[in-house]
Design an enzyme around this catalytic site. Sequence first.
Site, PDB file in Angstrom:
ATOM      1  N   ASP A   1       0.828  -1.203   0.000  1.00  9.79           N
ATOM      2  CA  ASP A   1       0.000   0.000   0.000  1.00  9.79           C
ATOM      3  C   ASP A   1       0.870   1.263   0.000  1.00  9.79           C
ATOM      4  O   ASP A   1       1.852   1.340   0.749  1.00  9.79           O
ATOM      5  CB  ASP A   1      -0.874  -0.016   1.267  1.00  9.79           C
TER       6      ASP A   1
ATOM      7  N   GLU B   1      14.438 -15.407   0.317  1.00  9.72           N
ATOM      8  CA  GLU B   1      14.763 -16.544   1.201  1.00  9.72           C
ATOM      9  C   GLU B   1      13.806 -17.703   0.956  1.00  9.72           C
ATOM     10  O   GLU B   1      14.041 -18.814   1.385  1.00  9.72           O
ATOM     11  CB  GLU B   1      14.613 -16.136   2.676  1.00  9.72           C
TER      12      GLU B   1
HETATM   13  C1  NOJ Z   1      -4.382   3.009  -0.906  1.00  8.02           C
HETATM   14  C2  NOJ Z   1      -5.524   2.068  -0.731  1.00  8.02           C
HETATM   15  O1  NOJ Z   1      -5.785   1.425  -1.953  1.00  8.02           O
HETATM   16  C3  NOJ Z   1      -6.685   2.883  -0.235  1.00  8.02           C
HETATM   17  O2  NOJ Z   1      -7.872   2.145  -0.214  1.00  8.02           O
HETATM   18  C4  NOJ Z   1      -6.354   3.424   1.132  1.00  8.02           C
HETATM   19  O3  NOJ Z   1      -7.389   4.285   1.557  1.00  8.02           O
HETATM   20  C5  NOJ Z   1      -5.048   4.208   1.117  1.00  8.02           C
HETATM   21  N1  NOJ Z   1      -4.018   3.555   0.385  1.00  8.02           N
HETATM   22  C6  NOJ Z   1      -4.525   4.439   2.514  1.00  8.02           C
HETATM   23  O4  NOJ Z   1      -4.088   3.236   3.079  1.00  8.02           O
END
Ligand code: NOJ
Length: 560
Positions: free
Chosen positions: A217, A266
Site C-alpha cells: 500500500d 529466502e
Molecule cells: C491506498 C488504498 O488502496 C486505499 O484504499 C487506502 O485508503 C489508502 N491507500 C490508505 O491506506
Amino acid sequence: MTLTADARTDAAHSTAVPPWWRQAAVYQIYPRSFADSNGDGLGDIRGVTSRADYLAELGIDAVWLSPFYPSELADGGYDVADYRDVDPRLGTLDDFDDMVAALHARGIRVVVDIVPNHTSDQHAWFQEALAAGRGSAARERYIFRDGKGPDGAEPPADWVSVFGGPAWERVADGQWYFHNFATEQPDLNWDNPEVRADFVRTLRFWSDRGVDGFRIDVAHMLTKDLAEPLPSRAELDALPFDGTHPLIDRDDVHEIYAEWRKVFNEYDPPRTAVAEAWVAPSRIPLYARPESLGQAFNFDLLQADFDAAEFRRVVSDNLTLAEASGSSSTWVLSNHDVVRHATRYGLPPLPGERGRDAEKHGSAWLRAGGPESALDREGGLRRARAASAFLLGLPGSAYLYQGEELGLHEVADIPAGERQDPTFFRTEGEEIGRDGCRVPLPWTAEGSSLGFGADGAHLPQPAWFAQYAVDAQEDDAHSTLELYRRALKLRHELQTEEKLEWIETGRDDVLHFRRPNGWEVVTNFGVEPYALGAGEIVLSTAEDASGEVPGEATVWVRTA
Ligand code: NOJ
C-alpha cells in the site's frame, strides 16, 4: 537512480520457466464485501473459502486480499491495528490457513495487502505512544512534533491529508502527529529501526503461512525528510517529484525494499510483491525492478478514456517501462478505490474535458447524485467488456476487481448515513468517496442480501444488483461472467512470450495486435464494423461477430 545492467540481465535470463506472477490474472477480493459466511453483514475469510470453487472456475491465477486484519474500519481496513492477525469479525488465523489451503489446492496463489505507511490509531504502538508522552521512544515510532504559535496550538505545518482536512492532529498533552490519510491512520517513522524490523517480521509471518506475495500500500510514501523548518503546503506543492521530495517517492524508500527483497528471496519460490505507487511513469521501474519489489501497478488504463489512441499509447509506454525494469507490466481497469469501469464508460464526457478519467469524471457524476439519466448502463457495460477483453489479451499481469466479472456498475445512491469512506466525511460530502464500488457482491438474484449472506449487508445493495447476480449469469453464453471465464481460460494459451506486435488497421478507432503464438486481439472503439482477415474467432464480446468486429467490441482470433 538508474537500473544496473546486471539487474536487467538477471531478470531476463535467470530462469527458464518464467515466474508464475509475470503474466498472472490476479483477482482482487475486498473481503468485507465478498461473501459473508456467518450472517453478520460483513464478508469474511470463511466466505472466501466457501467460494474457492467459484474462483477456480473463473480461471484466475491468484487472489489478492485487501486488508483483513483487526481494524476499527476508519478506512475500510487500511487502518491496521495488528499486522499479524485476522479481524475477529472476519475469522481466525486457522480460518486463514484453511483458506490458503483451499485456494492452493485449486492452483490459486494468495497475495495479501501490507500497509506500511501508517498503522491504525488503535495499534498497540500508537496507544503506547499516546500514554508514554513527549520525547519517549514510543513516540519515535511515529511522527510527533510540537506545534507552532505561543502555546503550540497551531499545527507544525499547514499540510492537507490525502482524504481532505488537516494532516496534523493534536493529542491530549499538546503535541501533534502527522497522518497522510485519516486521523485514525498515524504515519510511521521509517527512520526508526524498530519499525523496519517489525515489518520484516510481518513479511516472514505471512510468508511462513504460505502466502505467495504482497501488495504494498502507498509504497511511495514511507520515507520522509522532516528536517526543520518544515516547508509550508505551498512550498511542498512547488517541489519536483524527482526522488528528493520530502514526502513522496523518495529515492531512499528503495533501501527498505532492498531489505525486503532479501527476505522474499529466502523463500522458494521467492515471494512476490507489487507496489501501489502513484508516481511519474519514468519512476515506476524503480519499484518494479527485481532488486526492489519486483512489480508495480500502472494505473494508466484505469485513467484513460475508452479511446484507441489513448489505449495504444498507454500499452506501448508501459511495455517499454516494463522492459526497462526487468519486470512484466500490470494492467488495471477497476479496483476498490475508483468508480467501476462499466460506469465510467457509460457517462457522457465532462463539459470541456476529453477524458473519462476515473477520478474526475466518475466522482463528478457521483457528486451530482449519480442521476440515472446521465448513465448509459448498457453502453458502459458494452465498452467495459471490450476494454476487459483487450486487457486480458495483453502481455503481463491482469489485475481484476471483484464484481467486474459480473459487469457490475457503481452504486451511486448510498444514503449519507450508510456511507463509510473517510473521504466522504473529511470533505463534508464534497467527495462522495469509494463506497459505491465496495457494495457486497450479488451471488443470487433472490434471497437474503442476494446470496452475500444474511440480510443487512454492511453497505446497501440496490434492487438492480439482482440482474447481475452470479446465478443469473451462469450458463448464459453471452453473460459477462461467461465472457470472463472463457477469456481467462483461453488466456493460458495466449500468454506465451511477453510481447505484442501492432497491426496497422488504417482506422484511428481500431486497435489490432498479434501475440507471438499467432493469436490476434482486435478492439473496435468506434461504431463502424471492422472487417477481419483469416483466422478462427475464439472469443468475442459481441454476440454477432463473424468475419468482422462490430462497434465497441473486442474479438480474439486464432490464426496459427
Ligand atoms: C491506498 C488504498 O488502496 C486505499 O484504499 C487506502 O485508503 C489508502 N491507500 C490508505 O491506506
